[in-house]
Design a protein around this motif. Structure first.
Motif, PDB file in Angstrom:
ATOM      1  N   ARG A 110       6.853  18.559  -1.481  1.00 49.39           N
ATOM      2  CA  ARG A 110       6.469  17.787  -0.306  1.00 49.39           C
ATOM      3  C   ARG A 110       7.685  17.520   0.561  1.00 49.39           C
ATOM      4  O   ARG A 110       8.667  16.947   0.108  1.00 49.39           O
ATOM      5  N   GLU A 111       7.652  17.963   1.794  1.00 51.99           N
ATOM      6  CA  GLU A 111       8.764  17.787   2.712  1.00 51.99           C
ATOM      7  C   GLU A 111       8.936  16.303   3.065  1.00 51.99           C
ATOM      8  O   GLU A 111       7.977  15.532   3.082  1.00 51.99           O
ATOM      9  N   SER A 112      10.175  15.922   3.358  1.00 57.29           N
ATOM     10  CA  SER A 112      10.463  14.526   3.673  1.00 57.29           C
ATOM     11  C   SER A 112       9.675  14.046   4.891  1.00 57.29           C
ATOM     12  O   SER A 112       9.246  12.884   4.952  1.00 57.29           O
ATOM     13  N   ALA A 113       9.473  14.931   5.847  1.00 61.47           N
ATOM     14  CA  ALA A 113       8.724  14.557   7.049  1.00 61.47           C
ATOM     15  C   ALA A 113       7.282  14.189   6.706  1.00 61.47           C
ATOM     16  O   ALA A 113       6.694  13.299   7.320  1.00 61.47           O
ATOM     17  N   GLU A 114       6.720  14.872   5.700  1.00 60.19           N
ATOM     18  CA  GLU A 114       5.354  14.560   5.271  1.00 60.19           C
ATOM     19  C   GLU A 114       5.277  13.152   4.700  1.00 60.19           C
ATOM     20  O   GLU A 114       4.316  12.416   4.946  1.00 60.19           O
ATOM     21  N   VAL A 115       6.286  12.787   3.923  1.00 63.92           N
ATOM     22  CA  VAL A 115       6.320  11.447   3.324  1.00 63.92           C
ATOM     23  C   VAL A 115       6.432  10.393   4.416  1.00 63.92           C
ATOM     24  O   VAL A 115       5.707   9.397   4.422  1.00 63.92           O
ATOM     25  N   GLU A 116       7.324  10.602   5.358  1.00 65.26           N
ATOM     26  CA  GLU A 116       7.516   9.637   6.432  1.00 65.26           C
ATOM     27  C   GLU A 116       6.268   9.502   7.298  1.00 65.26           C
ATOM     28  O   GLU A 116       5.958   8.404   7.771  1.00 65.26           O
ATOM     29  N   ASN A 117       5.548  10.600   7.468  1.00 73.58           N
ATOM     30  CA  ASN A 117       4.337  10.550   8.290  1.00 73.58           C
ATOM     31  C   ASN A 117       3.270   9.634   7.700  1.00 73.58           C
ATOM     32  O   ASN A 117       2.449   9.077   8.441  1.00 73.58           O
ATOM     33  N   VAL A 118       3.268   9.475   6.378  1.00 73.90           N
ATOM     34  CA  VAL A 118       2.313   8.560   5.748  1.00 73.90           C
ATOM     35  C   VAL A 118       2.574   7.139   6.231  1.00 73.90           C
ATOM     36  O   VAL A 118       1.647   6.392   6.555  1.00 73.90           O
TER      37      VAL A 118
ATOM     38  N   PHE B 220       3.966   6.264   9.053  1.00 73.10           N
ATOM     39  CA  PHE B 220       3.595   6.172  10.466  1.00 73.10           C
ATOM     40  C   PHE B 220       2.082   6.055  10.638  1.00 73.10           C
ATOM     41  O   PHE B 220       1.599   5.284  11.475  1.00 73.10           O
ATOM     42  N   GLU B 221       1.332   6.813   9.823  1.00 77.76           N
ATOM     43  CA  GLU B 221      -0.126   6.782   9.921  1.00 77.76           C
ATOM     44  C   GLU B 221      -0.670   5.425   9.495  1.00 77.76           C
ATOM     45  O   GLU B 221      -1.628   4.915  10.081  1.00 77.76           O
ATOM     46  N   ILE B 222      -0.071   4.839   8.454  1.00 83.50           N
ATOM     47  CA  ILE B 222      -0.506   3.511   8.007  1.00 83.50           C
ATOM     48  C   ILE B 222      -0.297   2.489   9.120  1.00 83.50           C
ATOM     49  O   ILE B 222      -1.192   1.705   9.440  1.00 83.50           O
TER      50      ILE B 222
ATOM     51  N   CYS C  94       0.825  -1.204   0.000  1.00 85.28           N
ATOM     52  CA  CYS C  94       0.000   0.000   0.000  1.00 85.28           C
ATOM     53  C   CYS C  94       0.861   1.257   0.000  1.00 85.28           C
ATOM     54  O   CYS C  94       2.025   1.241   0.383  1.00 85.28           O
ATOM     55  N   PHE C  95       0.263   2.345  -0.472  1.00 83.54           N
ATOM     56  CA  PHE C  95       0.986   3.610  -0.512  1.00 83.54           C
ATOM     57  C   PHE C  95       0.159   4.749   0.058  1.00 83.54           C
ATOM     58  O   PHE C  95       0.519   5.912  -0.074  1.00 83.54           O
ATOM     59  N   SER C  96      -0.966   4.430   0.699  1.00 83.16           N
ATOM     60  CA  SER C  96      -1.779   5.464   1.332  1.00 83.16           C
ATOM     61  C   SER C  96      -2.522   4.852   2.502  1.00 83.16           C
ATOM     62  O   SER C  96      -2.612   3.629   2.634  1.00 83.16           O
ATOM     63  N   GLY C  97      -3.083   5.710   3.330  1.00 86.12           N
ATOM     64  CA  GLY C  97      -3.853   5.241   4.467  1.00 86.12           C
ATOM     65  C   GLY C  97      -5.330   5.247   4.128  1.00 86.12           C
ATOM     66  O   GLY C  97      -5.735   4.948   3.006  1.00 86.12           O
ATOM     67  N   GLY C  98      -6.169   5.604   5.080  1.00 87.30           N
ATOM     68  CA  GLY C  98      -7.591   5.712   4.810  1.00 87.30           C
ATOM     69  C   GLY C  98      -8.303   4.372   4.865  1.00 87.30           C
ATOM     70  O   GLY C  98      -7.886   3.434   5.541  1.00 87.30           O
ATOM     71  N   GLU C  99      -9.406   4.283   4.107  1.00 88.15           N
ATOM     72  CA  GLU C  99     -10.269   3.116   4.165  1.00 88.15           C
ATOM     73  C   GLU C  99      -9.594   1.847   3.652  1.00 88.15           C
ATOM     74  O   GLU C  99      -9.993   0.741   3.990  1.00 88.15           O
TER      75      GLU C  99
END
Length: 331
Positions: free
Chosen positions: A144-152, A154-156, A110-115
């Protein structure tokens, strides 16, 4: 006599060798053959979020959805394709569990969170012993900042762990500015283990036809070096970190090296295609004979013996420049 039993994410394995996610692990009969050959666990072929999205969009590009005239039809067909694909994967988990006695690890790419991640509970209910999240986000957006990418990532992990109780491993790449810090955060968000590393589709160019294509999907033995370096570094920095080392493992010697560096388990994939499933038995035999020659009774007797923090000169793991290595050589 050497005992190859080990524990991975709380699961009892008779061998540290795991069959990694690939086409072979979508076939229950092949997995039965792997169990007979002595594999410790299997990671099922991944179900791809991207594939499901492409299948649904492909239907409407072909004009089957008539979404302009019937917009509700698009939602219905998308839901049907998604549910049908997921249900087939759930059935694979059930069938594998009904035929195998070794742990069965489901795999989600996967490459995104959500449903999307909500169906992880279905895999747990189907009997999966663990889940491997194969996550890779290619940072092509310069805004897009690197921290934003990494946060994805973490959220997953956080979302998945909030929905299931079975252990979760996160399969990642080494393309991070500070891999040690990233892995530490992944663990803090609930990951039970980390798989190093996922192997990507790699592009190639045909200079005769002037077309883009795909490079070989199989790894080579030389690719072990990156896996070995980071397995040793990360295992040395965190003794409790569980690592499943993957990529470049083409024989028993490579497996022993990764265990010495601190890997908890070792995944094989390309070598299964190149040499056949029986190679699992060959790898186990090599490990067992090597342990006997060194008087090691269990995997735990030597795991991590040559990790970053366990050797006299950890700089050997850090050296990155060719000239630095040869700077003290006299010719």
């Amino acid at each position: 006599m050497a005992d190859l039993k080990t524990k991975y994410m709380g699961l009892e394995l008779r061998s540290p060798i795991i069959a990694g996610s690939c086409g072979l692990t979508s076939d229950v009969e092949k997995m039965v053959e792997m169990e007979k050959a002595g594999v410790g666990a299997v990671v099922l072929k991944s179900i791809f979020e991207e594939q499901i999205n492409e299948e649904t969009s492909g239907v409407f590009k072909a004009g089957y959805g008539m979404s302009d005239a019937y917009p509700e039809a698009e939602d219905y067909i998308k839901t049907y394709i998604r549910s049908n694909t997921i249900q087939k994967y759930v059935e694979l988990v059930r069938n594998a569990k009904s035929r195998l006695t070794i742990p069965v690890i489901a795999s989600v790419n996967c490459f995104s969170g959500g449903e999307w991640i909500s169906f992880a509970s279905q895999l747990e209910e189907a009997g999966a012993d663990a889940l491997e999240l194969n996550v890779f986000i290619l940072p092509v957006n310069e805004f897009r900042e690197s921290a934003e990418v990494e946060n994805v990532y973490f959220e997953i992990v956080k979302s998945i762990k909030s929905q299931i109780k079975i252990p979760v491993s996160v399969k990642i790449s080494h393309y991070f500015t500070n891999l040690s810090a990233f892995v530490d955060k992944i663990k803090a968000y609930g990951a039970n283990a980390t798989t190093l590393f996922n192997r990507f589709y790699e592009p190639d160019i045909n200079i005769n036809t002037l077309e883009m294509g795909a490079a070989s999907v199989f790894s080579t033995a030389a690719e072990l070096r990156t896996t070995l370096r980071w397995t040793g570094i990360l295992a040395g920095k965190d003794k409790k970190l569980e690592i499943s080392a993957s990529t470049g493992v083409h024989g028993g010697e490579a497996a022993v090296k990764l265990l010495l560096a601190g890997a908890t388990t070792v995944q094989v994939c390309s070598v299964l295609y190149e040499k056949g499933i029986h190679v699992i038995e060959d790898i186990n035999n090599f490990i067992g004979k090597w342990m006997d020659t060194k008087a090691f009774k269990t995997i735990g007797d030597y795991r991590g013996m040559l990790s970053y923090s366990s050797i006299e000169n950890p700089d050997l793991y850090e050296r990155a420049q060719f000239m630095k290595y040869f700077s003290n050589k006299q010719y």
